[in-house]
Write an enzyme that holds these catalytic residues in place. Structure first.
Site, short mmCIF file in Angstrom:
data_model
loop_
_atom_site.label_atom_id
_atom_site.label_comp_id
_atom_site.label_asym_id
_atom_site.label_seq_id
_atom_site.Cartn_x
_atom_site.Cartn_y
_atom_site.Cartn_z
N ASN A 444 0.88 -1.17 0.00
CA ASN A 444 0.00 0.00 0.00
C ASN A 444 0.92 1.23 0.00
O ASN A 444 1.47 1.59 1.04
CB ASN A 444 -0.89 -0.05 1.26
CG ASN A 444 -1.74 1.20 1.40
OD1 ASN A 444 -1.85 2.01 0.47
ND2 ASN A 444 -2.35 1.35 2.57
N TRP A 445 1.05 1.79 -1.20
CA TRP A 445 2.05 2.86 -1.34
C TRP A 445 1.61 4.17 -0.66
O TRP A 445 2.42 5.02 -0.39
CB TRP A 445 2.30 3.14 -2.84
CG TRP A 445 3.12 2.05 -3.51
CD1 TRP A 445 3.56 0.90 -2.97
CD2 TRP A 445 3.58 2.08 -4.86
NE1 TRP A 445 4.27 0.16 -3.89
CE2 TRP A 445 4.29 0.87 -5.07
CE3 TRP A 445 3.46 2.96 -5.93
CZ2 TRP A 445 4.89 0.56 -6.29
CZ3 TRP A 445 4.05 2.64 -7.14
CH2 TRP A 445 4.76 1.45 -7.32
N LYS A 446 0.34 4.36 -0.50
CA LYS A 446 -0.24 5.60 0.07
C LYS A 446 0.19 6.81 -0.76
O LYS A 446 0.45 6.67 -1.95
CB LYS A 446 0.15 5.73 1.55
CG LYS A 446 -0.17 4.50 2.37
CD LYS A 446 -0.04 4.73 3.85
CE LYS A 446 -0.25 3.43 4.59
NZ LYS A 446 -0.12 3.55 6.01
N HIS A 531 -9.59 1.36 4.65
CA HIS A 531 -8.35 1.59 5.39
C HIS A 531 -8.62 2.57 6.53
O HIS A 531 -9.39 3.52 6.38
CB HIS A 531 -7.27 2.14 4.46
CG HIS A 531 -5.90 2.07 5.08
ND1 HIS A 531 -5.48 2.97 6.02
CD2 HIS A 531 -4.89 1.19 4.91
CE1 HIS A 531 -4.24 2.65 6.40
NE2 HIS A 531 -3.86 1.57 5.74
N GLU A 533 -7.01 4.94 7.70
CA GLU A 533 -6.72 6.36 7.42
C GLU A 533 -7.89 7.02 6.69
O GLU A 533 -8.22 8.17 6.91
CB GLU A 533 -5.42 6.47 6.61
CG GLU A 533 -4.21 6.20 7.49
CD GLU A 533 -3.00 5.62 6.75
OE1 GLU A 533 -2.97 5.66 5.51
OE2 GLU A 533 -2.08 5.13 7.44
N GLU A 603 -5.82 -4.85 10.37
CA GLU A 603 -4.76 -3.88 10.66
C GLU A 603 -5.07 -3.15 11.96
O GLU A 603 -5.88 -2.22 11.97
CB GLU A 603 -4.67 -2.86 9.53
CG GLU A 603 -4.33 -3.47 8.19
CD GLU A 603 -3.77 -2.44 7.22
OE1 GLU A 603 -2.71 -2.70 6.67
OE2 GLU A 603 -4.38 -1.37 7.06
N GLY A 609 2.22 2.02 10.89
CA GLY A 609 3.24 3.06 10.76
C GLY A 609 3.84 3.49 12.08
O GLY A 609 4.51 4.51 12.16
N SER A 649 3.10 -2.33 10.60
CA SER A 649 4.54 -2.43 10.86
C SER A 649 5.10 -3.82 10.56
O SER A 649 5.95 -4.32 11.29
CB SER A 649 4.85 -2.01 12.30
OG SER A 649 4.46 -0.67 12.50
N GLY A 670 2.57 -1.29 4.38
CA GLY A 670 2.64 0.14 4.09
C GLY A 670 4.08 0.57 3.87
O GLY A 670 4.64 0.39 2.78
N GLY A 671 4.70 1.08 4.92
CA GLY A 671 6.06 1.64 4.83
C GLY A 671 7.05 0.72 4.12
O GLY A 671 7.82 1.16 3.26
C1 PEP Z 1 -0.98 0.15 6.17
O1 PEP Z 1 -1.13 1.36 6.20
O2 PEP Z 1 -1.77 -0.57 5.54
C2 PEP Z 1 0.14 -0.43 6.88
C3 PEP Z 1 0.09 -1.69 7.24
O3 PEP Z 1 1.16 0.38 7.19
P1 PEP Z 1 2.58 -0.01 7.88
O4 PEP Z 1 3.01 -1.31 7.28
O5 PEP Z 1 3.48 1.11 7.51
O6 PEP Z 1 2.32 -0.11 9.31
#
Ligand code: PEP
Length: 688
Positions: A444-446, A531, A533, A603, A609, A649, A670-671
């Site tokens: 998930n590049w965001k 999501h 966010e 999640e 994050g 994470s 994500g990251g």
């Molecule tokens: C996400 O936003 O879907 C996610 C899992 O982020 P991260 O891996 O950065 O925690």
């Protein structure tokens, strides 16, 4: 506001206090019923009689109901105390209280029976006291029902079923044992060690209750009731006797022990109670219903009594005719005395039951299957231990009951732990089942990269995975602007392409929005929806998400649907309720066929994050719960085929441990999806 209040520490305390009050009361009530199931069945019989239903109900019903009630109350109590199946248990507890409270109000108002019998003979309450108690319990039941998740759990979810079944089996076994023998704790005034004479004493100055015995007699087919004052001549046949209260006063614990010789009608109570020698009392409240299985033993015991010059009386409330029939059937030669039916049922919970007394002191009691035989009666009673007062220690008995409850329970827990460990180590069934569903790692590049950066990353990944084929499905979800370009060169046999969002409208004047159809037209096959966010920053509600999901599916997109709890919700132990509500709010409206295109991403918001990852055990526990919810809604097969990803994470270092769990089918990253090596490291976790 309401949510904050329901999550407050004070409310949590209130819920837990209420759950213990309710749980302890149910356990106590179920336990005393299981200890004396026959006593409860007599009470049920009394109710049936009071409501004119006794003729309509088969004989077995009161006893079956009594055992069922004991099991239900004990089971619900244990569930509440330990926090097992919290939602279902609190619903059931509330349902019980909703039924019981108005019923006890009715009993208090009409008073068909003087004590409700809810705690057996252990604690006798008046009907108004019972109603008051039920009002308190109803309030407790409402409190725990509102937020069951605030009840602290004392067991892992895995153990819940085991304990749930065990508490039911235990209560059932206890009730059956006490039914087959005698109550293991005797709460009645006729308990071993008590003196009947002393139980009858009315303290000086107390107003005595005035009783009268009524005799139902029959002559020429006409039944009539007489008292001792107008007892008729011998042309009348005795049918039954009943002691009635003429005027209520102080009631000593024993107030109805009156032995009348059947043949003469003489009251021999004092003779028996003052006798310095042994007296056997064979108690058969109704000879018609008495078990004849041990008549030989009883007859032998009578012979033994005669031989040693001990007194022996059979006590019954049956008619002379029924007693004659008993004599004919069993060869009984012992004398019979008439006594009140309820008194006989109270003296010993067995029909027949045997009581040994001396000078009014109850030395011992036996149910019919345990009547002493010739191997025990080897000498005069004076020389045998069974001729002495049997030692009874209720605390010790209670201790043994706890041991019987706790030791097998500890064993079950131990076996379960060992068994589960083995299962985990050996890639058990669950893992075999998992091979049926897809293993997925999705990025998930965001809002992190411009077009050029995104295209460069997609190319790098394309090459890396062409060189080293992944062991799972790989998906990258990019901002809208990347989709069309990336779709041109991405080898979509190896890497799927998806968007991070789509509109909740089909098309039209929605400036800035991108519809599901538009996403699909770029060549993308997936879309992330729900999501946290987007839920938080763009206020996407379950209803909006429901629309988005429907439109995405209608346009042939697969949906990666995100769910997860906040830190506050996790701390309040509400994660299960939260994820279930999210599923129910936006995807559980789908048909099973539609649901096949849903990938769930769990999640925990507190892990996104932040660098904080849920432990593999925490993640597995809730993944298993989510799969359970899907199974509950769509059946086991759909649940087994649903991929549930973990997100929060997730890194190359922790992915292998997470992915090794049977219900974790990959990750939403994500990251760590923004760098080819990091992302590839996670994909490679499936190769370990
Ligand atoms: C996400 O936003 O879907 C996610 C899992 O982020 P991260 O891996 O950065 O925690």
């Amino acid at each position: 506001m309401a949510t904050r209040w329901r999550n407050s520490v004070t409310w949590r305390w209130v819920v837990n206090i209420c759950r213990f009050i309710l749980g302890a009361t149910f356990v106590f009530s179920g336990f005393v019923k299981a200890v004396d199931p026959l006593g409860t069945s007599y009470k049920i019989q009394d109710y049936l009689t009071a409501f004119g239903l006794s003729e309509l109900v088969p004989d077995m019903v009161p006893i079956a109901l009594s055992v069922a009630l004991a099991v239900l109350e004990f089971g619900v109590g244990v569930h509440l105390m330990l926090g097992i199946k919290r939602r279902a248990t609190t619903r059931l507890a509330l349902l019980i209280m909703i039924v019981m409270t108005p019923l006890t109000l009715y009993l208090a108002l009409t008073n068909p029976i003087s004590d409700c019998g809810c705690f057996g003979d252990a604690l006798v309450l008046t009907n108004w006291q019972t109603f008051g108690k039920n009002v308190v319990l109803l309030i407790c039941a409402i409190v725990v029902f509102i937020t069951p998740w605030n009840m602290v759990r004392f067991l892992t979810k895995k153990m819940e079923w085991t304990l749930s079944n065990y508490s039911v089996v235990f209560a059932f076994a206890l009730a059956v044992y006490c039914l087959a023998t005698l109550p293991i704790i005797d709460f009645r005034p006729y308990r071993i060690g008590n003196n009947i004479r002393e139980g009858m004493v009315i303290p000086e100055g107390a107003k005595p209750t005035v009783f009268d015995t009524r005799f139902v007699m029959e002559k020429d087919g006409v039944k009539q009731t007489f008292t001792i004052d107008n007892y008729p001549d011998s042309t009348w046949t005795f049918i039954s006797a009943e002691t009635v209260v003429v005027e209520k006063g102080y009631e000593p614990p024993i107030h109805d022990f009156v032995m009348e010789e059947m043949e003469t009608g003489d009251d021999i109570t004092d003779d028996v109670l003052d006798d310095p020698g042994y007296t056997f009392l064979l108690v058969m409240h109704r000879t018609e219903e008495a078990n004849e299985g041990n008549i030989d033993l009883i007859n032998e015991l009578y012979e033994y009594s005669k031989e040693h010059e001990y007194k022996f009386y059979a006590l019954s409330s049956s008619s002379a005719e029924a007693i004659e029939l008993w004599r004919d059937r069993t060869g009984a030669e012992y004398p019979f005395c008439i006594m009140d039916d309820i008194t006989l049922k109270t003296i010993v919970r067995s029909n027949p039951g045997l009581v040994l007394i001396r000078e009014g002191m109850i030395l011992n009691k036996w149910c019919d299957s345990q009547i002493p035989d010739e191997f025990k009666l080897t000498a005069p009673l004076e020389e045998l231990t069974l001729g002495q007062t049997k030692e009874v220690n209720d605390l010790k008995t209670l201790g043994w009951v706890c041991v019987w409850f706790l030791v097998p329970l500890a064993l079950i827990v131990l076996i379960d732990r060992i068994f589960n460990k083995k299962n985990n180590n050996k890639n058990n069934n669950k893992l075999i089942k998992r091979s049926m569903r897809k293993k997925i790692v999705a990025g998930n590049w965001k809002m992190n990269m411009n077009l050029q950066e995104g295209v460069a990353l997609a190319k790098e990944l394309n090459e890396a995975l062409a060189a080293d084929k992944p062991n799972c499905d790989v998906v990258i979800c990019t901002p809208f602007i990347h989709l069309a370009t990336v779709a041109q060169f991405l080898n979509q046999d190896v890497i799927g392409l998806g968007a991070e969002n789509c509109a909740d409208k089909v098309k039209g004047a929605y400036t800035g929005e991108v519809s599901a159809e538009m996403v699909k037209s770029t060549g993308a096959q997936y879309v992330i929806l729900g999501h946290s966010e987007r839920r938080e920053y763009y206020k996407e509600t379950p209803e909006i998400l429901k629309e988005k999901v429907l439109l995405a599916l209608a346009n042939g997109l697969k949906v990666i649907f995100c769910i997860g709890e906040s830190l506050a919700e996790r701390e309040a132990n509400q994660q299960n309720e939260v994820v279930k509500a999210e599923l129910e709010g936006s995807v559980f409206n789908l048909s099973a066929a539609e649901f096949a295109n849903i990938i769930i991403a769990y999640e925990p918001i507190w892990a996104i994050g932040t660098g904080k990852t849920a432990t593999a055990e925490q993640a597995e526990e809730i993944h298993a719960y989510i799969r359970g919810c899907v199974a509950e809604k769509y059946g086991a097969e759909v649940a087994d085929n649903t991929s549930i990803l973990y997100g929060g994470s997730c890194k190359a270092s922790n992915a292998p441990e997470l992915f090794a769990k049977p219900d974790i089918d990959g990750g939403l990253i994500g990251g760590a999806s923004l760098k080819c090596t990091d992302f590839k490291g996670i994909i490679d976790a499936w190769k370990k």
